[in-house]
Motif scaffolding. Structure first.
Motif, short mmCIF file in Angstrom:
data_model
loop_
_atom_site.label_atom_id
_atom_site.label_comp_id
_atom_site.label_asym_id
_atom_site.label_seq_id
_atom_site.Cartn_x
_atom_site.Cartn_y
_atom_site.Cartn_z
N PHE A 104 -6.38 0.33 -2.18
CA PHE A 104 -5.96 -0.97 -1.63
C PHE A 104 -7.05 -1.98 -1.99
O PHE A 104 -8.17 -1.89 -1.49
N ILE A 105 -6.72 -2.93 -2.87
CA ILE A 105 -7.69 -3.92 -3.32
C ILE A 105 -7.43 -5.25 -2.62
O ILE A 105 -6.34 -5.82 -2.74
N SER A 106 -8.42 -5.73 -1.89
CA SER A 106 -8.25 -6.97 -1.14
C SER A 106 -8.34 -8.20 -2.04
O SER A 106 -9.18 -8.28 -2.93
N VAL A 107 -7.44 -9.16 -1.78
CA VAL A 107 -7.48 -10.44 -2.49
C VAL A 107 -7.96 -11.54 -1.54
O VAL A 107 -7.72 -12.73 -1.77
N ASP A 108 -8.64 -11.12 -0.48
CA ASP A 108 -9.16 -12.07 0.51
C ASP A 108 -10.66 -11.82 0.69
O ASP A 108 -11.10 -11.30 1.73
N PRO A 109 -11.47 -12.17 -0.33
CA PRO A 109 -12.90 -11.87 -0.26
C PRO A 109 -13.63 -12.58 0.87
O PRO A 109 -14.70 -12.13 1.30
N GLU A 110 -13.05 -13.65 1.37
CA GLU A 110 -13.69 -14.41 2.44
C GLU A 110 -13.73 -13.62 3.75
O GLU A 110 -14.72 -13.65 4.48
N ARG A 111 -12.66 -12.89 4.06
CA ARG A 111 -12.59 -12.17 5.33
C ARG A 111 -12.67 -10.65 5.19
O ARG A 111 -13.16 -9.96 6.09
N ASP A 112 -12.19 -10.14 4.08
CA ASP A 112 -12.10 -8.68 3.92
C ASP A 112 -13.39 -8.08 3.38
O ASP A 112 -13.52 -7.78 2.19
N THR A 113 -14.32 -7.87 4.27
CA THR A 113 -15.57 -7.18 3.94
C THR A 113 -15.29 -5.67 3.95
O THR A 113 -14.24 -5.22 4.43
N PRO A 114 -16.21 -4.87 3.43
CA PRO A 114 -16.05 -3.42 3.55
C PRO A 114 -15.83 -2.97 5.00
O PRO A 114 -15.05 -2.07 5.27
N ALA A 115 -16.52 -3.62 5.93
CA ALA A 115 -16.37 -3.26 7.35
C ALA A 115 -14.94 -3.55 7.84
O ALA A 115 -14.37 -2.75 8.60
N ALA A 116 -14.38 -4.68 7.41
CA ALA A 116 -13.01 -5.01 7.81
C ALA A 116 -12.03 -4.00 7.22
O ALA A 116 -11.08 -3.57 7.89
N LEU A 117 -12.26 -3.59 5.99
CA LEU A 117 -11.41 -2.59 5.35
C LEU A 117 -11.56 -1.23 6.02
O LEU A 117 -10.61 -0.46 6.13
N ALA A 118 -12.79 -0.93 6.47
CA ALA A 118 -13.04 0.34 7.14
C ALA A 118 -12.26 0.45 8.45
O ALA A 118 -11.95 1.55 8.91
N ASP A 119 -11.95 -0.68 9.05
CA ASP A 119 -11.15 -0.71 10.27
C ASP A 119 -9.66 -0.66 9.97
O ASP A 119 -8.86 -0.22 10.79
N PHE A 120 -9.30 -1.08 8.75
CA PHE A 120 -7.88 -1.26 8.40
C PHE A 120 -7.26 -0.04 7.71
O PHE A 120 -6.25 0.50 8.18
N VAL A 121 -7.84 0.42 6.61
CA VAL A 121 -7.16 1.45 5.80
C VAL A 121 -7.01 2.81 6.50
O VAL A 121 -5.99 3.49 6.27
N PRO A 122 -7.96 3.23 7.37
CA PRO A 122 -7.75 4.54 8.01
C PRO A 122 -6.54 4.58 8.93
O PRO A 122 -6.06 5.67 9.28
N ARG A 123 -6.02 3.43 9.32
CA ARG A 123 -4.84 3.40 10.20
C ARG A 123 -3.64 4.07 9.55
O ARG A 123 -2.71 4.53 10.24
N PHE A 124 -3.62 4.13 8.22
CA PHE A 124 -2.47 4.67 7.51
C PHE A 124 -2.62 6.16 7.20
O PHE A 124 -1.68 6.79 6.73
N ASP A 125 -3.79 6.71 7.46
CA ASP A 125 -4.03 8.14 7.39
C ASP A 125 -3.45 8.76 6.11
O ASP A 125 -2.69 9.71 6.15
N ALA A 126 -3.82 8.19 4.95
CA ALA A 126 -3.28 8.68 3.68
C ALA A 126 -4.35 8.82 2.62
O ALA A 126 -4.03 8.95 1.44
N GLY A 127 -5.62 8.79 3.04
CA GLY A 127 -6.70 8.88 2.06
C GLY A 127 -6.84 7.65 1.21
O GLY A 127 -7.43 7.69 0.12
N ILE A 128 -6.30 6.53 1.70
CA ILE A 128 -6.39 5.28 0.95
C ILE A 128 -7.83 4.79 0.93
O ILE A 128 -8.51 4.79 1.96
N ILE A 129 -8.30 4.36 -0.22
CA ILE A 129 -9.62 3.76 -0.34
C ILE A 129 -9.46 2.25 -0.44
O ILE A 129 -8.73 1.74 -1.30
N GLY A 130 -10.10 1.53 0.49
CA GLY A 130 -10.07 0.08 0.46
C GLY A 130 -11.19 -0.45 -0.42
O GLY A 130 -12.31 0.07 -0.37
N LEU A 131 -10.91 -1.46 -1.23
CA LEU A 131 -11.90 -2.03 -2.13
C LEU A 131 -12.02 -3.53 -1.91
O LEU A 131 -11.01 -4.25 -1.86
N ALA A 132 -13.26 -4.00 -1.77
CA ALA A 132 -13.54 -5.42 -1.55
C ALA A 132 -14.51 -5.90 -2.62
O ALA A 132 -15.15 -5.10 -3.31
N GLY A 133 -14.63 -7.23 -2.74
CA GLY A 133 -15.56 -7.76 -3.72
C GLY A 133 -15.84 -9.23 -3.49
O GLY A 133 -15.28 -9.85 -2.58
#
Length: 201
Positions: A104-133
């Motif tokens: 899952f690659i974020s297109v919202d670099p202003e808000r989607d920090t690694p920490a925000a993704l760490a709270d978001f992607v595990p909710r789907f319990d599918a081994g999804i890796i969130g990527l920010a930049g």
């Protein structure tokens, strides 16, 4: 005969239009040649930080199929719906799931920090890796994947905004070559059947 300034501008527009048309024809021919030769239209390429704070590139997933989706954590509908479908696909793959890595690659670099993704992607319990930049990293990645994204200025002054973006789910083969994309709304069962056939070959 003296050429007016307006005529010069018109001639410049004509020349630019011709050049653009030639470039477009050459690009279409190139893509057609690529398709005819069986070569991928493009390869996945990125350098981003995952939701655990680790720097990741496409090389980290060499040998695996990649399911790639672009979105943002504050997305009210398209993103969570698609990621829920990805989770259903991963569950349906059974033992073959370890051959597929969803990203899952974020297109919202202003808000989607690694920490925000760490709270978001595990909710789907599918081994999804969130990527920010950074904004530059996301722009380069979006260009490489030929996807669109744009921050909505509506209500931005209150700190609440949306990000319009391409909503297809991409599939890349174990060498990182583009295989296909499923449009938003494609049933998980259809994606699973297609992916199972490819992964089990």
């Amino acid at each position: 005969m003296r050429i007016s300034f307006l005529q010069k501008i018109l001639w410049a527009v004509v020349v630019l239009t011709v050049l653009a048309s030639v470039w477009l024809l050459l690009w279409v021919d190139y893509r057609a040649d690529q398709a005819a030769s069986g070569a991928p239209a493009f390869y996945a390429e990125f350098e981003l930080t995952d939701h655990r704070g680790m720097l990741r590139t496409q090389e980290d997933f060499a040998g695996q199929w990649m399911l790639v989706f672009f979105g943002f954590t504050n997305c009210p509908d398209i993103c969570p719906t698609t990621l829920a479908e990805v989770a259903a696909v991963m569950d349906g793959l059974g033992e073959d799931a370890n051959r597929v890595q969803p990203l899952f690659i974020s297109v919202d670099p202003e808000r989607d920090t690694p920490a925000a993704l760490a709270d978001f992607v595990p909710r789907f319990d599918a081994g999804i890796i969130g990527l920010a930049g950074t904004p530059d990293q996301i722009e380069r990645t979006a260009d490489n994947f030929n996807i669109y994204y744009e921050k909505s200025e509506e209500a931005a002054s209150q700190g609440s905004y949306a990000v319009g973006h391409s909503s297809q789910l991409f599939l890349f083969d174990p060498s990182g070559g583009y295989v296909k994309a499923w449009q938003y709304g494609t049933p998980a069962e259809e994606i699973l059947a297609d992916l199972q056939e490819r992964v089990s070959r």
